[in-house]
Design an enzyme around this catalytic site. Structure first.
Site, mmCIF file in Angstrom:
data_model
loop_
_atom_site.group_PDB
_atom_site.id
_atom_site.type_symbol
_atom_site.label_atom_id
_atom_site.label_comp_id
_atom_site.label_asym_id
_atom_site.label_seq_id
_atom_site.Cartn_x
_atom_site.Cartn_y
_atom_site.Cartn_z
ATOM 1 N NE ARG A 63 33.740 45.010 44.601
ATOM 2 C CZ ARG A 63 33.531 44.569 43.361
ATOM 3 N NH1 ARG A 63 32.331 44.217 42.977
ATOM 4 N NH2 ARG A 63 34.522 44.464 42.508
ATOM 5 C CD GLU A 100 42.786 39.684 40.017
ATOM 6 O OE1 GLU A 100 42.009 40.388 40.693
ATOM 7 O OE2 GLU A 100 43.194 38.566 40.373
HETATM 8 P P1 AMP Z 1 43.015 46.060 40.709
HETATM 9 O O1 AMP Z 1 42.953 47.258 39.820
HETATM 10 O O2 AMP Z 1 43.499 44.828 40.012
HETATM 11 O O3 AMP Z 1 43.782 46.344 41.997
HETATM 12 O O4 AMP Z 1 41.505 45.701 41.088
HETATM 13 C C1 AMP Z 1 40.884 46.329 42.124
HETATM 14 C C2 AMP Z 1 39.419 46.531 41.875
HETATM 15 O O5 AMP Z 1 38.787 45.411 41.254
HETATM 16 C C3 AMP Z 1 38.715 46.732 43.182
HETATM 17 O O6 AMP Z 1 37.796 47.780 42.995
HETATM 18 C C4 AMP Z 1 38.028 45.433 43.484
HETATM 19 O O7 AMP Z 1 36.723 45.684 43.900
HETATM 20 C C5 AMP Z 1 38.017 44.653 42.175
HETATM 21 N N1 AMP Z 1 38.675 43.332 42.268
HETATM 22 C C6 AMP Z 1 39.759 42.924 41.567
HETATM 23 N N2 AMP Z 1 40.104 41.671 41.863
HETATM 24 C C7 AMP Z 1 39.231 41.254 42.790
HETATM 25 C C8 AMP Z 1 39.080 40.025 43.519
HETATM 26 N N3 AMP Z 1 39.902 38.984 43.340
HETATM 27 N N4 AMP Z 1 38.083 39.954 44.428
HETATM 28 C C9 AMP Z 1 37.258 41.013 44.623
HETATM 29 N N5 AMP Z 1 37.343 42.183 43.970
HETATM 30 C C10 AMP Z 1 38.310 42.307 43.058
#
Ligand code: AMP
Length: 176
Positions: A63, A100
């Site tokens: 994305r 996450e």
């Molecule tokens: P993080 O490493 O937890 O900051 O996750 C970021 C990545 O996971 C990004 O590339 C987002 O596209 C995706 N992502 C994680 N959580 C979400 C969420 N709640 N909604 C949309 N995309 C998410």
């Protein structure tokens, strides 16, 4: 511009319990399918970075490719993909990290960044910060002149910003 950004933010669709229970997934496709909101976010990003001397925008699969590539073209910068394992054909450096939901590995071509580059790393969304921290470590290992970080949106409650070194400039277009 602030009203236009607020309208774009309102267009983001929340999907509860996707891809697993407990996650409030922010679906940006509903923002991007609108020509007006697509332009608003592209314009906002261009205004934020037009005078920063960016030479490469690094987009995180998948994305981060969308606005990352739009922004690179508008800035007259190059675009570099960070991809999932096994996708990049030449020599890569890799990093495994927690996110996450689950763990993940990302890769970048070893020759993608040089010492002369001013790099903007871009992704669509900042959640826990695990992905961007791994991306930052990959980019910094190539010793560019400067590195900045940007997201279309941040999830403030998850405090992803705290994962990142204080001296790195981090921006979002809007937050939830
Ligand atoms: P993080 O490493 O937890 O900051 O996750 C970021 C990545 O996971 C990004 O590339 C987002 O596209 C995706 N992502 C994680 N959580 C979400 C969420 N709640 N909604 C949309 N995309 C998410």
């Amino acid at each position: 511009m602030r009203n236009r950004i607020e309208e774009a933010k309102q267009a983001v669709r929340n999907i509860p319990d996707f891809p697993i229970e407990g996650i409030q997934f922010k679906d940006l496709t509903t923002l991007m399918k609108s020509p007006q909101h697509l332009t608003t976010v592209s314009d906002a990003l261009y205004e934020m970075y037009k005078e920063k001397g960016i030479t490469k925008v690094v987009g995180i699969e998948s994305r981060g490719f969308i606005f990352g590539a739009i922004l690179a073209a508008r800035l007259g910068a190059g675009f570099v993909p960070i991809r999932k394992p096994g996708k990049l054909p030449a020599e890569v450096i890799s990093k495994t990290y927690d996110k996450e939901y689950g763990t993940d590995t990302i890769e970048i071509h070893r020759d993608a960044i040089t010492n002369d580059d001013v790099v903007l790393i871009h992704d669509d969304l900042l959640a826990t910060g695990g992905t961007i921290l791994a991306a930052l470590e990959l980019v910094q290992s190539m010793k560019p002149r400067d590195v900045m970080i940007n997201f279309v949106c941040g999830l403030s409650d998850l405090h992803g910003r705290d994962m990142l070194p204080k001296e790195i400039e981090v921006t979002t277009v809007f937050d939830f």
